[in-house]
Motif scaffolding. Sequence first.
Motif, PDB file in Angstrom:
ATOM      1  N   TYR A 178      11.202 -99.215 -43.486  1.00  0.00           N
ATOM      2  CA  TYR A 178      11.693 -98.805 -44.568  1.00  0.00           C
ATOM      3  C   TYR A 178      12.450 -99.911 -45.247  1.00  0.00           C
ATOM      4  O   TYR A 178      12.275-100.025 -46.621  1.00  0.00           O
ATOM      5  CB  TYR A 178      12.752 -97.478 -44.401  1.00  0.00           C
ATOM      6  CG  TYR A 178      13.244 -97.149 -45.706  1.00  0.00           C
ATOM      7  CD1 TYR A 178      12.501 -96.593 -46.843  1.00  0.00           C
ATOM      8  CD2 TYR A 178      14.643 -97.125 -45.820  1.00  0.00           C
ATOM      9  CE1 TYR A 178      13.066 -96.332 -48.093  1.00  0.00           C
ATOM     10  CE2 TYR A 178      15.259 -96.553 -47.199  1.00  0.00           C
ATOM     11  CZ  TYR A 178      14.421 -96.286 -48.102  1.00  0.00           C
ATOM     12  OH  TYR A 178      15.079 -95.801 -49.155  1.00  0.00           O
ATOM     13  N   LEU A 213      17.939 -91.359 -40.699  1.00  0.00           N
ATOM     14  CA  LEU A 213      17.785 -90.308 -41.704  1.00  0.00           C
ATOM     15  C   LEU A 213      18.879 -90.738 -42.820  1.00  0.00           C
ATOM     16  O   LEU A 213      18.839 -90.382 -43.770  1.00  0.00           O
ATOM     17  CB  LEU A 213      18.308 -88.816 -40.983  1.00  0.00           C
ATOM     18  CG  LEU A 213      18.642 -87.748 -42.051  1.00  0.00           C
ATOM     19  CD1 LEU A 213      17.104 -87.506 -42.449  1.00  0.00           C
ATOM     20  CD2 LEU A 213      18.856 -86.541 -41.282  1.00  0.00           C
ATOM     21  N   VAL A 237      17.346 -92.826 -45.302  1.00  0.00           N
ATOM     22  CA  VAL A 237      16.070 -92.100 -46.424  1.00  0.00           C
ATOM     23  C   VAL A 237      16.711 -90.895 -47.138  1.00  0.00           C
ATOM     24  O   VAL A 237      15.810 -90.410 -47.710  1.00  0.00           O
ATOM     25  CB  VAL A 237      14.668 -92.129 -45.526  1.00  0.00           C
ATOM     26  CG1 VAL A 237      14.378 -93.289 -44.956  1.00  0.00           C
ATOM     27  CG2 VAL A 237      15.131 -91.062 -44.362  1.00  0.00           C
ATOM     28  N   ARG A 262      18.605 -93.327 -51.120  1.00  0.00           N
ATOM     29  CA  ARG A 262      17.525 -94.160 -51.696  1.00  0.00           C
ATOM     30  C   ARG A 262      17.499 -94.520 -53.039  1.00  0.00           C
ATOM     31  O   ARG A 262      16.612 -95.283 -53.263  1.00  0.00           O
ATOM     32  CB  ARG A 262      16.374 -93.611 -51.129  1.00  0.00           C
ATOM     33  CG  ARG A 262      15.483 -92.443 -51.585  1.00  0.00           C
ATOM     34  CD  ARG A 262      14.607 -91.814 -50.545  1.00  0.00           C
ATOM     35  NE  ARG A 262      13.790 -90.939 -51.221  1.00  0.00           N
ATOM     36  CZ  ARG A 262      13.343 -89.863 -50.635  1.00  0.00           C
ATOM     37  NH1 ARG A 262      13.596 -89.752 -49.206  1.00  0.00           N
ATOM     38  NH2 ARG A 262      12.488 -88.925 -51.079  1.00  0.00           N
ATOM     39  N   SER A 283      19.764 -84.016 -47.258  1.00  0.00           N
ATOM     40  CA  SER A 283      19.174 -83.706 -46.302  1.00  0.00           C
ATOM     41  C   SER A 283      19.979 -82.731 -45.384  1.00  0.00           C
ATOM     42  O   SER A 283      20.817 -82.021 -45.626  1.00  0.00           O
ATOM     43  CB  SER A 283      18.183 -84.503 -45.621  1.00  0.00           C
ATOM     44  OG  SER A 283      17.420 -84.166 -44.541  1.00  0.00           O
ATOM     45  N   ILE A 303      24.315 -81.024 -39.653  1.00  0.00           N
ATOM     46  CA  ILE A 303      24.369 -81.711 -38.218  1.00  0.00           C
ATOM     47  C   ILE A 303      25.648 -82.224 -37.843  1.00  0.00           C
ATOM     48  O   ILE A 303      26.284 -82.130 -36.884  1.00  0.00           O
ATOM     49  CB  ILE A 303      23.147 -82.441 -38.179  1.00  0.00           C
ATOM     50  CG1 ILE A 303      21.850 -82.130 -38.539  1.00  0.00           C
ATOM     51  CG2 ILE A 303      23.106 -83.231 -36.568  1.00  0.00           C
ATOM     52  CD1 ILE A 303      21.276 -81.063 -37.422  1.00  0.00           C
ATOM     53  N   CYS A 308      20.292 -80.498 -31.985  1.00  0.00           N
ATOM     54  CA  CYS A 308      20.692 -81.350 -33.124  1.00  0.00           C
ATOM     55  C   CYS A 308      19.876 -82.492 -33.314  1.00  0.00           C
ATOM     56  O   CYS A 308      19.498 -82.748 -34.440  1.00  0.00           O
ATOM     57  CB  CYS A 308      22.149 -81.851 -32.911  1.00  0.00           C
ATOM     58  SG  CYS A 308      23.477 -80.709 -33.049  1.00  0.00           S
ATOM     59  N   VAL A 309      19.338 -83.272 -32.165  1.00  0.00           N
ATOM     60  CA  VAL A 309      18.483 -84.310 -32.419  1.00  0.00           C
ATOM     61  C   VAL A 309      17.087 -83.970 -32.854  1.00  0.00           C
ATOM     62  O   VAL A 309      16.622 -84.461 -33.731  1.00  0.00           O
ATOM     63  CB  VAL A 309      18.522 -85.387 -31.077  1.00  0.00           C
ATOM     64  CG1 VAL A 309      17.470 -86.362 -31.252  1.00  0.00           C
ATOM     65  CG2 VAL A 309      20.068 -85.702 -31.038  1.00  0.00           C
ATOM     66  N   ALA A 363      16.554 -81.498 -34.845  1.00  0.00           N
ATOM     67  CA  ALA A 363      16.951 -81.171 -36.276  1.00  0.00           C
ATOM     68  C   ALA A 363      16.784 -82.615 -37.128  1.00  0.00           C
ATOM     69  O   ALA A 363      16.157 -82.636 -38.163  1.00  0.00           O
ATOM     70  CB  ALA A 363      17.899 -80.649 -36.622  1.00  0.00           C
ATOM     71  N   LEU A 364      17.411 -83.554 -36.719  1.00  0.00           N
ATOM     72  CA  LEU A 364      17.695 -85.004 -37.178  1.00  0.00           C
ATOM     73  C   LEU A 364      16.264 -85.552 -37.330  1.00  0.00           C
ATOM     74  O   LEU A 364      15.809 -85.879 -38.319  1.00  0.00           O
ATOM     75  CB  LEU A 364      18.509 -85.630 -36.362  1.00  0.00           C
ATOM     76  CG  LEU A 364      20.120 -85.561 -36.484  1.00  0.00           C
ATOM     77  CD1 LEU A 364      20.717 -86.279 -35.385  1.00  0.00           C
ATOM     78  CD2 LEU A 364      20.400 -85.923 -37.923  1.00  0.00           C
ATOM     79  N   VAL A 365      15.617 -85.488 -36.334  1.00  0.00           N
ATOM     80  CA  VAL A 365      14.232 -86.089 -36.319  1.00  0.00           C
ATOM     81  C   VAL A 365      13.406 -85.321 -37.142  1.00  0.00           C
ATOM     82  O   VAL A 365      12.426 -85.774 -37.721  1.00  0.00           O
ATOM     83  CB  VAL A 365      13.564 -86.168 -34.750  1.00  0.00           C
ATOM     84  CG1 VAL A 365      12.256 -86.475 -34.704  1.00  0.00           C
ATOM     85  CG2 VAL A 365      14.656 -86.879 -33.902  1.00  0.00           C
ATOM     86  N   ALA A 374      13.845 -83.677 -39.972  1.00  0.00           N
ATOM     87  CA  ALA A 374      14.634 -83.948 -41.179  1.00  0.00           C
ATOM     88  C   ALA A 374      14.182 -85.626 -41.601  1.00  0.00           C
ATOM     89  O   ALA A 374      13.726 -85.803 -42.644  1.00  0.00           O
ATOM     90  CB  ALA A 374      16.092 -83.776 -41.317  1.00  0.00           C
ATOM     91  N   LEU A 375      14.108 -86.227 -40.647  1.00  0.00           N
ATOM     92  CA  LEU A 375      13.752 -87.425 -40.524  1.00  0.00           C
ATOM     93  C   LEU A 375      12.133 -87.700 -41.055  1.00  0.00           C
ATOM     94  O   LEU A 375      11.686 -88.562 -41.999  1.00  0.00           O
ATOM     95  CB  LEU A 375      13.965 -88.389 -39.443  1.00  0.00           C
ATOM     96  CG  LEU A 375      13.509 -89.894 -39.265  1.00  0.00           C
ATOM     97  CD1 LEU A 375      14.140 -90.749 -40.663  1.00  0.00           C
ATOM     98  CD2 LEU A 375      13.849 -90.510 -38.258  1.00  0.00           C
ATOM     99  N   GLN A 408      11.519 -86.573 -44.640  1.00  0.00           N
ATOM    100  CA  GLN A 408      12.005 -87.506 -45.572  1.00  0.00           C
ATOM    101  C   GLN A 408      11.345 -88.968 -45.843  1.00  0.00           C
ATOM    102  O   GLN A 408      11.309 -89.533 -46.774  1.00  0.00           O
ATOM    103  CB  GLN A 408      13.669 -87.621 -45.457  1.00  0.00           C
ATOM    104  CG  GLN A 408      14.426 -86.614 -45.731  1.00  0.00           C
ATOM    105  CD  GLN A 408      14.546 -85.938 -46.840  1.00  0.00           C
ATOM    106  OE1 GLN A 408      14.196 -86.552 -48.070  1.00  0.00           O
ATOM    107  NE2 GLN A 408      15.178 -84.690 -47.293  1.00  0.00           N
ATOM    108  N   TYR A 409      11.082 -89.332 -44.620  1.00  0.00           N
ATOM    109  CA  TYR A 409      10.496 -90.718 -44.274  1.00  0.00           C
ATOM    110  C   TYR A 409       9.330 -91.209 -45.063  1.00  0.00           C
ATOM    111  O   TYR A 409       9.671 -92.132 -45.998  1.00  0.00           O
ATOM    112  CB  TYR A 409      10.457 -90.960 -42.565  1.00  0.00           C
ATOM    113  CG  TYR A 409      10.334 -92.514 -42.686  1.00  0.00           C
ATOM    114  CD1 TYR A 409      11.422 -93.560 -42.314  1.00  0.00           C
ATOM    115  CD2 TYR A 409       9.185 -93.123 -42.558  1.00  0.00           C
ATOM    116  CE1 TYR A 409      11.311 -94.757 -42.087  1.00  0.00           C
ATOM    117  CE2 TYR A 409       8.942 -94.608 -42.258  1.00  0.00           C
ATOM    118  CZ  TYR A 409       9.997 -95.394 -41.994  1.00  0.00           C
ATOM    119  OH  TYR A 409       9.748 -96.619 -41.714  1.00  0.00           O
ATOM    120  N   GLY A 440       8.207 -89.944 -47.744  1.00  0.00           N
ATOM    121  CA  GLY A 440       8.469 -89.996 -49.209  1.00  0.00           C
ATOM    122  C   GLY A 440       9.405 -91.250 -49.671  1.00  0.00           C
ATOM    123  O   GLY A 440       9.011 -91.696 -50.560  1.00  0.00           O
ATOM    124  N   ALA A 441      10.202 -91.558 -48.869  1.00  0.00           N
ATOM    125  CA  ALA A 441      11.304 -92.644 -48.991  1.00  0.00           C
ATOM    126  C   ALA A 441      10.085 -93.895 -49.208  1.00  0.00           C
ATOM    127  O   ALA A 441      10.461 -94.712 -49.983  1.00  0.00           O
ATOM    128  CB  ALA A 441      12.418 -92.799 -48.207  1.00  0.00           C
TER     129      ALA A 441
END
Lengths: 463, 156
Positions: free
Chosen positions: A117, A222, A225, A230, A366, A371, B25-26, B28-30, B32-33, B36-37, B39-40
């Motif tokens: 990224y 996360l 992005v 961003r 997000s 979290i 939690c992780v 959920a983070l992954v 979300a990543l 988003q990733y 698109g970013a």
Amino acid sequence: MTLRAVAGLVVLHAAFAVAGAGVLWALRGRARRSDAVRLVGLGYLLGVATLGLLWTVLLTLGVPFGGATIVLSVTLVVAVAVLVGRRRQPGVERSGPRSSRRATIVTLAGIVAVGGYLVALFRVARVEGVFSFDGWAFWVTRGKAVYYFDGLDEQVFSTVPHPSYPPVIPILDAAAFHAMGSVDVVTLHVQYWLLAVGFVVAVAGLLAGRVPPWILWSSLALALVVPRLRTNVLAAQADLPLDYLVVTAAVLVALWLVDRHAWQLTTAAILLACGALVKREGLVLAACVLLAALAATGRTRRSAWPRLAIVGVAIVAATVPWRLWHATHGIEGETGTGGVDTLLTGRTIDSLRLALDVLADAERWSLVPTIGLVAAILAAVWGRRSHAVYATVLVLLLTLAGASTSIVFPEIGVTADEAVNPIVRLTVATVLVISCLTPLLLAGVWIGRPPVDDASAEEPAVP
Amino acid sequence: MRRGVRLENLLAWPDGLRRLAVAACVVALVGALGHQYPGAVREARDEARQKEALSVLDREFAGGNSIVADQGGLLEARLKIPPDGSYSVSVGAPVEGWTELTAPFVPWFARYFLLPRRQLADAPWILCYGCDAAAHPGFETVWVGYDGISILERRP
């Protein structure tokens, strides 16, 4: 963009990294090679902060700012750091468990994701223009003035909007122009890209070895992005550089709560002091970090609070040269126009509600705040309570600080419209803090509460 | 250690619950990543292409393109006004080609764009945006461009 301009910027930022590595050596003693590599990002940000502070003092004293000043000041910082560092014992750092093959693979995957990224962002940085109003109306204008007039030029500094805004970013822009050999306002954005890279490397290096890589990299990647971040990571203005300094300092203070190494607090102090000279709200954000640390060290207040108080005084003292300069050059500070009457109106509740609504907006950030909230609750139950208290108080204070803008300045509308109210911009710091503290909170839960939660073992609990 | 035993140790009560909570939690983070990733990266790539397509001047003007109307006025001012010179900006009634930002903000953008030339009240050069040249006695028009933009210089 020309190769010569990019090469000049790379040399300038390498000089920041060398100077910062020297300061870090002076503060914590000689590092093992693995620690030196791990802390290279922190060293870089520390170099930016140290030279930002030094150049501010020099310019307020009227020292001309040119290539010679840049080279001599970097040399001076490195020489003093080496002299002090040689007298120190090797730094004692608690090393993390030896990395397993699986952890190494996860770390590499995280680096590839974040690096991919950042490379995509670099392609933008080399062709970016100064589009934002704040960028051309005063940040880069003042940077050009420092470059062309060799210092803080009263005529320009007093006529641009927000004349009392501190000078570190214009000075860094001027240093970049000297390094590039011209006022290349396009390639200048590579400087903001380098600051973003330095921030990511700094936080990753600080948390590596303490946080399992699968927790660390998922949160860090996360953060980079999320939609709102961003859109302005490359903007040639002070907001994100301020956030990088404050958030890195906040992570250092979180580590200090457990380790109580003096270098951690001193480094945080330098970063926060520079932050106070990047933007006026840098002082408010520094106060939030220190107040959260006070709240988290209640049981060890006899040893912790005097140290935190000294840091607070040092940060305020660092702003004195600039305050004296602008006061003696006919530039008035911008103070709030609201009084107690404003505070007691429904506007206060509306502003707080707006700040919370913005923070909870998943379309901007997000799942980061959600979290983060879960991580704080888990840490309070199963992890390090000192970190849970610190993170929670810090996020609450930062949210209050964001809300305070439309309370202190009643002329600012209570709206999330970024052209009217800076609440969204201010919330970026909160979200970055959450992103960087969440791995620490979750790692504490994963490992389980230690027999001794923090350095509170050094002192008996105060009844 | 066998995988089954390791998993059993990992999830053993009461530690298993907190580890499951962290894992959730992780995840959920992954998740979300993962959302988003792409698109970013796509946004960054598109933005790079879009900005690569701009001319060198458009990149330099950047935000000023929505303010200055014809770029020629400020470019000519850079040529005519010496770097150590000074100028003022005189703005008159809006003309066709201006945006709603032109009149209020062109003095601000000129200050940014024309440095090191200083913007001063009583300067020997005037950047005239639809101004009335007759209102500046002692000055002569030395350049006329589009969109009502001209440059005046004080007669020696």
